[in-house]
Design a protein around this motif. Structure first.
Motif, PDB file in Angstrom:
ATOM      1  N   HIS A  53      -3.304  -0.288   8.886  1.00 13.12           N
ATOM      2  CA  HIS A  53      -3.192  -0.248   7.422  1.00 13.12           C
ATOM      3  C   HIS A  53      -4.332  -0.965   6.711  1.00 13.12           C
ATOM      4  CE1 HIS A  53       0.750   1.614   7.630  1.00 13.12           C
ATOM      5  NE2 HIS A  53       1.077   0.735   8.563  1.00 13.12           N
ATOM      6  N   SER A  54      -5.395  -1.344   7.450  1.00 15.48           N
ATOM      7  CA  SER A  54      -6.568  -2.025   6.884  1.00 15.48           C
ATOM      8  C   SER A  54      -6.172  -3.245   6.056  1.00 15.48           C
ATOM      9  CB  SER A  54      -7.393  -1.057   6.032  1.00 15.48           C
ATOM     10  OG  SER A  54      -7.800   0.044   6.803  1.00 15.48           O
ATOM     11  N   ILE A  55      -5.360  -4.107   6.644  1.00 14.73           N
ATOM     12  CA  ILE A  55      -4.876  -5.310   5.965  1.00 14.73           C
ATOM     13  C   ILE A  55      -5.912  -6.415   6.129  1.00 14.73           C
ATOM     14  CG2 ILE A  55      -3.058  -7.067   5.940  1.00 14.73           C
ATOM     15  CD1 ILE A  55      -1.177  -4.768   6.987  1.00 14.73           C
ATOM     16  N   ASP A  56      -6.248  -7.045   5.039  1.00 15.64           N
ATOM     17  CA  ASP A  56      -7.261  -8.099   5.000  1.00 15.64           C
ATOM     18  C   ASP A  56      -6.896  -9.242   5.934  1.00 15.64           C
ATOM     19  OD1 ASP A  56      -8.466 -10.702   3.695  1.00 15.64           O
ATOM     20  OD2 ASP A  56      -9.636  -8.996   2.949  1.00 15.64           O
ATOM     21  N   ALA A  57      -7.901  -9.817   6.591  1.00 11.95           N
ATOM     22  CA  ALA A  57      -7.692 -10.932   7.518  1.00 11.95           C
ATOM     23  C   ALA A  57      -7.158 -12.177   6.820  1.00 11.95           C
ATOM     24  CB  ALA A  57      -8.997 -11.260   8.238  1.00 11.95           C
ATOM     25  N   ALA A  58      -7.309 -12.264   5.504  1.00 16.67           N
ATOM     26  CA  ALA A  58      -6.790 -13.407   4.758  1.00 16.67           C
ATOM     27  C   ALA A  58      -5.260 -13.439   4.747  1.00 16.67           C
ATOM     28  CB  ALA A  58      -7.317 -13.390   3.326  1.00 16.67           C
ATOM     29  N   VAL A  59      -4.637 -12.287   4.968  1.00 19.53           N
ATOM     30  CA  VAL A  59      -3.176 -12.229   5.050  1.00 19.53           C
ATOM     31  C   VAL A  59      -2.808 -12.631   6.473  1.00 19.53           C
ATOM     32  CG1 VAL A  59      -1.127 -10.781   4.823  1.00 19.53           C
ATOM     33  CG2 VAL A  59      -3.113 -10.361   3.361  1.00 19.53           C
ATOM     34  N   ILE A  60      -2.195 -13.813   6.626  1.00 12.81           N
ATOM     35  CA  ILE A  60      -1.953 -14.328   7.974  1.00 12.81           C
ATOM     36  C   ILE A  60      -0.537 -14.098   8.483  1.00 12.81           C
ATOM     37  CG2 ILE A  60      -3.782 -16.041   7.868  1.00 12.81           C
ATOM     38  CD1 ILE A  60      -1.624 -18.122   7.207  1.00 12.81           C
ATOM     39  N   ALA A  61       0.418 -13.807   7.585  1.00 14.38           N
ATOM     40  CA  ALA A  61       1.795 -13.567   8.012  1.00 14.38           C
ATOM     41  C   ALA A  61       2.507 -12.755   6.946  1.00 14.38           C
ATOM     42  CB  ALA A  61       2.528 -14.886   8.247  1.00 14.38           C
ATOM     43  N   GLY A  62       3.563 -12.081   7.365  1.00 16.14           N
ATOM     44  CA  GLY A  62       4.355 -11.300   6.425  1.00 16.14           C
ATOM     45  C   GLY A  62       4.972 -10.104   7.116  1.00 16.14           C
ATOM     46  N   LEU A  63       5.573  -9.259   6.309  1.00 12.77           N
ATOM     47  CA  LEU A  63       6.230  -8.051   6.801  1.00 12.77           C
ATOM     48  C   LEU A  63       5.494  -6.835   6.254  1.00 12.77           C
ATOM     49  CD1 LEU A  63       9.917  -9.141   6.203  1.00 12.77           C
ATOM     50  CD2 LEU A  63       8.703  -9.058   8.383  1.00 12.77           C
ATOM     51  N   VAL A  64       5.023  -5.992   7.137  1.00 13.53           N
ATOM     52  CA  VAL A  64       4.303  -4.790   6.738  1.00 13.53           C
ATOM     53  C   VAL A  64       5.322  -3.688   6.453  1.00 13.53           C
ATOM     54  CG1 VAL A  64       2.595  -3.064   7.410  1.00 13.53           C
ATOM     55  CG2 VAL A  64       2.350  -5.437   8.180  1.00 13.53           C
ATOM     56  N   VAL A  65       5.194  -3.069   5.306  1.00 14.36           N
ATOM     57  CA  VAL A  65       6.066  -1.957   4.935  1.00 14.36           C
ATOM     58  C   VAL A  65       5.588  -0.729   5.703  1.00 14.36           C
ATOM     59  CG1 VAL A  65       6.876  -0.489   3.050  1.00 14.36           C
ATOM     60  CG2 VAL A  65       6.507  -2.945   2.661  1.00 14.36           C
ATOM     61  N   THR A  66       6.470  -0.193   6.557  1.00 10.30           N
ATOM     62  CA  THR A  66       6.102   0.965   7.367  1.00 10.30           C
ATOM     63  C   THR A  66       6.759   2.255   6.880  1.00 10.30           C
ATOM     64  OG1 THR A  66       7.841   0.457   8.968  1.00 10.30           O
ATOM     65  CG2 THR A  66       5.632  -0.433   9.421  1.00 10.30           C
ATOM     66  N   ASP A  67       7.739   2.134   5.977  1.00  8.63           N
ATOM     67  CA  ASP A  67       8.370   3.315   5.394  1.00  8.63           C
ATOM     68  C   ASP A  67       9.135   2.891   4.149  1.00  8.63           C
ATOM     69  OD1 ASP A  67       9.026   6.006   5.155  1.00  8.63           O
ATOM     70  OD2 ASP A  67      10.762   5.870   6.452  1.00  8.63           O
ATOM     71  N   VAL A  68       9.097   3.735   3.126  1.00 19.06           N
ATOM     72  CA  VAL A  68       9.863   3.508   1.903  1.00 19.06           C
ATOM     73  C   VAL A  68      10.511   4.828   1.517  1.00 19.06           C
ATOM     74  CG1 VAL A  68       9.819   2.724  -0.496  1.00 19.06           C
ATOM     75  CG2 VAL A  68       8.156   1.810   1.119  1.00 19.06           C
ATOM     76  N   ALA A  69      11.828   4.845   1.418  1.00 18.60           N
ATOM     77  CA  ALA A  69      12.539   6.057   1.026  1.00 18.60           C
ATOM     78  C   ALA A  69      12.233   6.363  -0.438  1.00 18.60           C
ATOM     79  CB  ALA A  69      14.041   5.876   1.228  1.00 18.60           C
ATOM     80  N   ASP A  70      11.950   7.629  -0.725  1.00 14.49           N
ATOM     81  CA  ASP A  70      11.580   7.980  -2.095  1.00 14.49           C
ATOM     82  C   ASP A  70      12.754   7.928  -3.072  1.00 14.49           C
ATOM     83  OD1 ASP A  70      12.867  10.264  -1.220  1.00 14.49           O
ATOM     84  OD2 ASP A  70      11.113  11.557  -1.364  1.00 14.49           O
ATOM     85  N   ASP A  71      13.957   7.713  -2.564  1.00 17.76           N
ATOM     86  CA  ASP A  71      15.121   7.555  -3.452  1.00 17.76           C
ATOM     87  C   ASP A  71      15.532   6.088  -3.602  1.00 17.76           C
ATOM     88  OD1 ASP A  71      16.091   7.179  -0.887  1.00 17.76           O
ATOM     89  OD2 ASP A  71      17.883   8.411  -1.173  1.00 17.76           O
TER      90      ASP A  71
END
Length: 127
Positions: A53-71
């Motif tokens: 997901h080309s996440i910046d190296a400055a982001v060291i921790a967290g939860l990556v959103v891998t899917d979002v329901a359109d409803d």
């Protein structure tokens, strides 16, 4: 007797199917991470997800959103695949268990601090 096994990466879709759930298409609310946000699937930040997901190296921790329901409320509020949730209700999160414990009761408003394409944003969604 012969036993054949195939080893490989356990994807979220395969895990969902193995647990008896649906592995529906992207945007299907059945793909949500149970007990966190309705209609949202997340995974802890890893190097694979950072690259994917080309996440910046400055982001060291967290939860990556891998899917979002359109409803889902999260989709309507602008949460997108590849966003990184770094805080839930103003408390840092590194894994799903932490996020669940900090989100409050189902139906409550949840304040999320996310990193979207390198920019920090704040959104409020229903849990």
């Amino acid at each position: 007797m012969e036993l054949t096994a195939t080893l490989g990466k356990l994807t979220p879709e395969l895990l969902t199917a193995a647990l008896g759930g649906s592995s529906g298409p992207t945007g299907d609310s059945s793909t949500a991470t149970p007990g966190f946000l309705k209609g949202v699937r997340v995974e802890p930040l890893s190097e694979d997800l950072r690259q994917e997901h080309s996440i910046d190296a400055a982001v060291i921790a967290g939860l990556v959103v891998t899917d979002v329901a359109d409803d889902s409320d999260a989709f309507r509020k602008g949460l997108q695949v590849g966003d990184v949730i770094v805080r839930v209700n103003n408390q840092p999160v590194k894994n799903v268990a932490e996020a669940r414990s900090k989100k409050g009761d189902s139906g409550d408003a949840v304040h999320l601090t996310i990193v979207h394409e390198g920019q920090t944003k704040f959104i409020v969604v229903k849990s």
